[in-house]
Motif scaffolding. Structure first.
Motif, PDB file in Angstrom:
ATOM      1  N   LEU A 153       0.809  -1.206   0.000  1.00 35.48           N
ATOM      2  CA  LEU A 153       0.000   0.000   0.000  1.00 35.48           C
ATOM      3  C   LEU A 153       0.848   1.264   0.000  1.00 35.48           C
ATOM      4  O   LEU A 153       0.359   2.351   0.321  1.00 35.48           O
ATOM      5  CB  LEU A 153      -0.936   0.010   1.213  1.00 35.48           C
ATOM      6  N   GLY A 154       2.113   1.122  -0.388  1.00 37.03           N
ATOM      7  CA  GLY A 154       2.991   2.280  -0.378  1.00 37.03           C
ATOM      8  C   GLY A 154       3.337   2.719   1.032  1.00 37.03           C
ATOM      9  O   GLY A 154       3.559   3.901   1.288  1.00 37.03           O
ATOM     10  N   GLY A 155       3.370   1.774   1.965  1.00 36.15           N
ATOM     11  CA  GLY A 155       3.630   2.106   3.362  1.00 36.15           C
ATOM     12  C   GLY A 155       5.110   2.286   3.654  1.00 36.15           C
ATOM     13  O   GLY A 155       5.574   3.370   3.966  1.00 36.15           O
ATOM     14  N   TYR A 156       5.867   1.213   3.522  1.00 29.86           N
ATOM     15  CA  TYR A 156       7.314   1.251   3.743  1.00 29.86           C
ATOM     16  C   TYR A 156       7.896  -0.060   3.257  1.00 29.86           C
ATOM     17  O   TYR A 156       7.177  -0.897   2.701  1.00 29.86           O
ATOM     18  CB  TYR A 156       7.640   1.505   5.223  1.00 29.86           C
ATOM     19  N   MET A 157       9.192  -0.241   3.396  1.00 31.71           N
ATOM     20  CA  MET A 157       9.879  -1.481   3.001  1.00 31.71           C
ATOM     21  C   MET A 157       9.858  -1.730   1.489  1.00 31.71           C
ATOM     22  O   MET A 157       9.838  -2.868   1.044  1.00 31.71           O
ATOM     23  CB  MET A 157       9.272  -2.694   3.719  1.00 31.71           C
ATOM     24  N   GLY A 158       9.843  -0.674   0.688  1.00 29.50           N
ATOM     25  CA  GLY A 158       9.890  -0.886  -0.750  1.00 29.50           C
ATOM     26  C   GLY A 158       9.142   0.154  -1.558  1.00 29.50           C
ATOM     27  O   GLY A 158       8.426  -0.169  -2.510  1.00 29.50           O
ATOM     28  N   ILE A 159       9.287   1.425  -1.190  1.00 31.42           N
ATOM     29  CA  ILE A 159       8.602   2.506  -1.887  1.00 31.42           C
ATOM     30  C   ILE A 159       9.322   2.816  -3.200  1.00 31.42           C
ATOM     31  O   ILE A 159      10.553   2.821  -3.263  1.00 31.42           O
ATOM     32  CB  ILE A 159       8.553   3.776  -1.012  1.00 31.42           C
ATOM     33  N   LEU A 160       8.544   3.083  -4.244  1.00 27.98           N
ATOM     34  CA  LEU A 160       9.104   3.358  -5.567  1.00 27.98           C
ATOM     35  C   LEU A 160       9.292   4.849  -5.816  1.00 27.98           C
ATOM     36  O   LEU A 160       8.469   5.669  -5.414  1.00 27.98           O
ATOM     37  CB  LEU A 160       8.191   2.790  -6.652  1.00 27.98           C
ATOM     38  N   SER A 161      10.361   5.175  -6.512  1.00 27.01           N
ATOM     39  CA  SER A 161      10.627   6.540  -6.941  1.00 27.01           C
ATOM     40  C   SER A 161      10.001   6.763  -8.314  1.00 27.01           C
ATOM     41  O   SER A 161       9.542   5.827  -8.980  1.00 27.01           O
ATOM     42  CB  SER A 161      12.140   6.768  -7.006  1.00 27.01           C
ATOM     43  N   ALA A 162       9.990   8.013  -8.745  1.00 23.92           N
ATOM     44  CA  ALA A 162       9.423   8.346 -10.060  1.00 23.92           C
ATOM     45  C   ALA A 162      10.156   7.588 -11.155  1.00 23.92           C
ATOM     46  O   ALA A 162      11.390   7.514 -11.158  1.00 23.92           O
ATOM     47  CB  ALA A 162       9.518   9.852 -10.303  1.00 23.92           C
ATOM     48  N   GLY A 163       9.390   6.991 -12.067  1.00 23.77           N
ATOM     49  CA  GLY A 163       9.966   6.298 -13.201  1.00 23.77           C
ATOM     50  C   GLY A 163      10.355   4.858 -12.943  1.00 23.77           C
ATOM     51  O   GLY A 163      10.708   4.136 -13.878  1.00 23.77           O
ATOM     52  N   GLU A 164      10.291   4.397 -11.683  1.00 31.23           N
ATOM     53  CA  GLU A 164      10.670   3.017 -11.382  1.00 31.23           C
ATOM     54  C   GLU A 164       9.504   2.062 -11.654  1.00 31.23           C
ATOM     55  O   GLU A 164       8.335   2.419 -11.521  1.00 31.23           O
ATOM     56  CB  GLU A 164      11.113   2.888  -9.924  1.00 31.23           C
ATOM     57  N   ARG A 165       9.869   0.839 -12.035  1.00 31.52           N
ATOM     58  CA  ARG A 165       8.889  -0.204 -12.302  1.00 31.52           C
ATOM     59  C   ARG A 165       9.106  -1.369 -11.337  1.00 31.52           C
ATOM     60  O   ARG A 165      10.241  -1.732 -11.051  1.00 31.52           O
ATOM     61  CB  ARG A 165       8.998  -0.726 -13.737  1.00 31.52           C
ATOM     62  N   CYS A 166       8.001  -1.950 -10.888  1.00 32.04           N
ATOM     63  CA  CYS A 166       8.069  -3.071  -9.960  1.00 32.04           C
ATOM     64  C   CYS A 166       7.145  -4.180 -10.431  1.00 32.04           C
ATOM     65  O   CYS A 166       5.986  -3.937 -10.791  1.00 32.04           O
ATOM     66  CB  CYS A 166       7.649  -2.618  -8.559  1.00 32.04           C
ATOM     67  N   VAL A 167       7.648  -5.411 -10.440  1.00 33.10           N
ATOM     68  CA  VAL A 167       6.790  -6.592 -10.588  1.00 33.10           C
ATOM     69  C   VAL A 167       6.455  -7.050  -9.181  1.00 33.10           C
ATOM     70  O   VAL A 167       7.351  -7.307  -8.374  1.00 33.10           O
ATOM     71  CB  VAL A 167       7.496  -7.717 -11.365  1.00 33.10           C
ATOM     72  N   SER A 168       5.167  -7.135  -8.878  1.00 29.72           N
ATOM     73  CA  SER A 168       4.756  -7.405  -7.506  1.00 29.72           C
ATOM     74  C   SER A 168       3.681  -8.478  -7.452  1.00 29.72           C
ATOM     75  O   SER A 168       2.782  -8.520  -8.294  1.00 29.72           O
ATOM     76  CB  SER A 168       4.229  -6.113  -6.862  1.00 29.72           C
ATOM     77  N   THR A 169       3.760  -9.327  -6.430  1.00 29.03           N
ATOM     78  CA  THR A 169       2.727 -10.345  -6.223  1.00 29.03           C
ATOM     79  C   THR A 169       1.590  -9.811  -5.358  1.00 29.03           C
ATOM     80  O   THR A 169       0.776 -10.576  -4.854  1.00 29.03           O
ATOM     81  CB  THR A 169       3.311 -11.608  -5.565  1.00 29.03           C
ATOM     82  N   THR A 170       1.520  -8.503  -5.175  1.00 31.97           N
ATOM     83  CA  THR A 170       0.442  -7.884  -4.414  1.00 31.97           C
ATOM     84  C   THR A 170      -0.832  -7.845  -5.262  1.00 31.97           C
ATOM     85  O   THR A 170      -0.894  -8.451  -6.332  1.00 31.97           O
ATOM     86  CB  THR A 170       0.861  -6.483  -3.943  1.00 31.97           C
ATOM     87  N   ASN A 171      -1.852  -7.133  -4.801  1.00 36.91           N
ATOM     88  CA  ASN A 171      -3.151  -7.224  -5.451  1.00 36.91           C
ATOM     89  C   ASN A 171      -3.645  -5.957  -6.135  1.00 36.91           C
ATOM     90  O   ASN A 171      -4.713  -5.980  -6.756  1.00 36.91           O
ATOM     91  CB  ASN A 171      -4.206  -7.700  -4.436  1.00 36.91           C
ATOM     92  N   ARG A 172      -2.918  -4.860  -6.024  1.00 33.85           N
ATOM     93  CA  ARG A 172      -3.366  -3.616  -6.652  1.00 33.85           C
ATOM     94  C   ARG A 172      -2.193  -2.909  -7.310  1.00 33.85           C
ATOM     95  O   ARG A 172      -1.082  -2.902  -6.778  1.00 33.85           O
ATOM     96  CB  ARG A 172      -4.022  -2.682  -5.620  1.00 33.85           C
ATOM     97  N   ASN A 173      -2.474  -2.302  -8.448  1.00 25.87           N
ATOM     98  CA  ASN A 173      -1.425  -1.562  -9.155  1.00 25.87           C
ATOM     99  C   ASN A 173      -1.911  -0.197  -9.601  1.00 25.87           C
ATOM    100  O   ASN A 173      -1.531   0.300 -10.653  1.00 25.87           O
ATOM    101  CB  ASN A 173      -0.907  -2.375 -10.348  1.00 25.87           C
ATOM    102  N   PHE A 174      -2.786   0.420  -8.777  1.00 24.26           N
ATOM    103  CA  PHE A 174      -3.288   1.750  -9.094  1.00 24.26           C
ATOM    104  C   PHE A 174      -2.134   2.749  -9.132  1.00 24.26           C
ATOM    105  O   PHE A 174      -1.079   2.528  -8.535  1.00 24.26           O
ATOM    106  CB  PHE A 174      -4.309   2.201  -8.047  1.00 24.26           C
ATOM    107  N   ARG A 175      -2.350   3.848  -9.815  1.00 23.09           N
ATOM    108  CA  ARG A 175      -1.317   4.890  -9.896  1.00 23.09           C
ATOM    109  C   ARG A 175      -0.937   5.363  -8.488  1.00 23.09           C
ATOM    110  O   ARG A 175      -1.789   5.720  -7.686  1.00 23.09           O
ATOM    111  CB  ARG A 175      -1.820   6.074 -10.723  1.00 23.09           C
ATOM    112  N   GLY A 176       0.345   5.341  -8.198  1.00 25.81           N
ATOM    113  CA  GLY A 176       0.831   5.771  -6.894  1.00 25.81           C
ATOM    114  C   GLY A 176       0.644   4.756  -5.787  1.00 25.81           C
ATOM    115  O   GLY A 176       0.934   5.036  -4.627  1.00 25.81           O
TER     116      GLY A 176
END
Length: 420
Positions: A364-387
């Motif tokens: 949820l963009g909390g901590y332990m892996g926040i993305l910077s502008a322009g970065e891409r992440c492949v994630s096994t989480t459940n949501r990929n909304f903007r931000g």
């Protein structure tokens, strides 16, 4: 006309013989859930009611979103939950060291089970349909009233029959199934409807698959997702669920507003492109390589032992691409410990992954892996909304543990078959 699984559970808990879509019911609850983000505002509303909790054994408080506390505000949220739990002698309260991600530990600990009715102040409460229960997310005010009364109101949803056939390929898991379904019907295709999974293909799905699929019913707009009680369910809940439970099966003439057919044999590994879970594509159909900077393996969707086993099997003998950060988050302390005993944690560390304590953290963009502008992440989480996982100009690609682990090694979205 007969009733489907969801209707039977709602009817039973409302004390009526028969229900139909659209009916409004007041139902008695088996479990009420909140976390460190949603419990504090619910507690404030609860205190206005001026009465004790309805049953301290039927409330679960799980501080998992920002815990261990990432800052003072997070610590204050956790303290309010801790103080409330102590004051009201809440049985299912989980402090750091005993905690895990809420939708992982409630099934794992047998707190939810077949035929049970559960609400939670978290949208992914629908996870527990995997064990043949009716579970759904609610707002904080509804949760406050439920903690006081043990009841909540429901509008009986229409149901979509997701009919599964075929055999599950070795490189397919529950995440591929649910992303394929959402890709078919859209993120609003099941709006306020029940997704009921039926057919011979259900037997092909492990409990981990089912928990993943039910978890993401909300990503299609669903009120809930629910699986039938079968041998897989029985093996999982026996010796785990201590409370009395009564499974439900759909009547032969149960009504469905729609039927969606999915042949598991035809499924391919898929990925959901930004910025919707329904924006799915088979990985093999991606054209130009999509380079990534981060991979997250975990969450309430894919942080179970089977998920870690899949990821470790692919990562073993390899290293994470030097341009990629790979963060692995076991869903509970028990999963973490068993993964350690089986050597998965060694495999992750040898592959240059980061292994975290159980937490929702980056999902949820909390901590332990926040993305910077322009970065891409492949994630096994459940949501990929903007931000969702950081900067509004970052991108999250949803996938299962097969694709996530392979992508971490190759530095681009990839399938396990591409890993040499």
């Amino acid at each position: 006309m007969g009733m489907n699984m969801s209707e039977k559970i709602l009817a039973r808990h409302a004390g009526v013989d028969h229900v139909e879509p659209g009916m409004l019911l007041m139902c008695k609850l088996d479990m009420v859930l909140a976390n460190d983000v949603t419990a504090p505002p619910s507690i404030k509303e609860f205190e206005k009611i001026g009465r004790p909790v309805f049953d301290p054994a039927k409330i679960a408080l799980v501080p998992d979103h920002f815990q261990p506390a990432k800052d003072i505000k997070s610590a204050d949220l956790a303290k309010s939950v801790r103080d409330f739990a102590k004051k009201h002698k809440i049985v299912h309260y989980f402090e750091a060291g005993r905690v895990g991600i809420e939708h992982v530990i409630l099934p794992e600990m047998g707190i939810v089970g077949p035929g049970m009715l559960t609400i939670g102040a978290d949208s992914h409460t629908c996870t527990y349909g995997a064990v043949n229960g009716f579970s759904t997310g609610v707002g904080t005010t509804d949760l406050a009233v439920a903690m006081a009364t043990g009841e909540a109101w429901f509008k009986v949803p229409e149901a979509i029959n997701v009919h599964l056939t075929g055999k599950k390929p070795a490189n397919i898991n529950g995440k591929d199934v649910i992303l394929t379904l959402i890709g078919k019907i859209g993120v609003d295709g099941a709006l306020y409807k029940s997704l009921e999974f039926t057919g011979p293909g259900v037997a092909e799905l492990t409990m981990t698959d089912r928990l993943t699929i039910a978890n993401m019913a909300i990503e299609a707009g669903g009120k809930n997702g629910i699986f039938p009680f079968d041998e897989v369910t029985k093996d999982y809940v026996e010796g785990r669920v201590k409370a009395a439970y009564e499974p439900v099966v759909p009547d032969e003439d149960a009504a469905y507003c729609q039927t969606v057919e999915i042949n598991l044999s035809e499924l391919k590994p898929v990925v959901a492109f930004p910025h919707l879970p329904g924006n799915t594509k088979p990985v093999e159909e991606i054209g130009a390589p999509i380079e990534i900077q981060q991979v997250v393996i975990g969450s309430c969707t894919n942080g179970r032992l089977e998920d870690l086993e899949i990821a470790a099997g692919i990562l073993k003998g390899h290293e994470v691409h030097p341009d990629v950060r790979c963060i692995v988050i076991p869903g509970s302390q028990a999963i973490y410990q068993e993964a350690m005993h089986r050597g998965y944690i060694d495999t992750f560390i040898d592959a240059k992954c980061v292994v975290s304590t159980p937490t929702c953290g980056p999902c949820l963009g909390g901590y332990m892996g926040i993305l910077s502008a322009g970065e891409r992440c492949v994630s096994t989480t459940n949501r990929n909304f903007r931000g969702r996982m950081g900067h509004v100009d970052s991108e999250v690609y949803l996938a299962g543990p097969h694709v996530a682990a392979a992508s971490a090694i190759l530095g681009r979205i990839a399938t396990p078959e591409e890993v040499k």
